[in-house]
Write a protein that holds these residues in place. Sequence first.
Motif, PDB file in Angstrom:
ATOM      1  N   GLY A  44       0.789  -1.115  -0.051  1.00 45.68           N
ATOM      2  CA  GLY A  44      -0.016   0.179   0.003  1.00 45.68           C
ATOM      3  C   GLY A  44       0.946   1.187   0.048  1.00 45.68           C
ATOM      4  N   GLU A  47       1.087   3.279  -5.596  1.00 48.69           N
ATOM      5  CA  GLU A  47      -0.211   2.470  -6.574  1.00 48.69           C
ATOM      6  C   GLU A  47      -0.023   2.939  -8.043  1.00 48.69           C
ATOM      7  OE1 GLU A  47      -3.663   4.537  -4.989  1.00 48.69           O
ATOM      8  OE2 GLU A  47      -3.173   6.385  -5.881  1.00 48.69           O
ATOM      9  N   ARG A  67       2.355   6.120  -8.442  1.00 48.15           N
ATOM     10  CA  ARG A  67       1.980   7.351  -7.542  1.00 48.15           C
ATOM     11  C   ARG A  67       2.219   6.725  -6.052  1.00 48.15           C
ATOM     12  NH1 ARG A  67      -2.718  10.964  -9.371  1.00 48.15           N
ATOM     13  NH2 ARG A  67      -1.735  11.495 -11.397  1.00 48.15           N
ATOM     14  N   THR A  69       1.248   6.790  -2.384  1.00 48.13           N
ATOM     15  CA  THR A  69      -0.027   6.830  -1.375  1.00 48.13           C
ATOM     16  C   THR A  69       0.323   7.490  -0.196  1.00 48.13           C
ATOM     17  OG1 THR A  69       0.670   4.673  -0.084  1.00 48.13           O
ATOM     18  CG2 THR A  69      -0.590   4.559  -2.330  1.00 48.13           C
TER      19      THR A  69
END
Length: 86
Positions: A44, A47, A67, A69
């Motif tokens: 996480g 992304e 990108r 997060t």
Amino acid sequence: MTDAAKQLQMRPKDLIAWLSQHHWIYRRSGSDAWTAYQERIERGLLEHKVTTVEREDGTEKVVTQARVTAKGLARLAEEVSRRAAA
């Protein structure tokens, strides 16, 4: 990545170099786009934003952007400051 660099008070060029050196992102051969390592996506931290762009000749091209997060930004802040202090 530019926004993440601003948040970290780094130049985008320096952040991208750091991400590449520390195995967060890489470039596939023949491509200019940065790709996130699957492990970073699964955690996480990064992304992919996928966009379809129409070219002038009417054909479509799929563009992918890596990108950072919010969770990734927090981790980067820790790691970058820790390595800068070392």
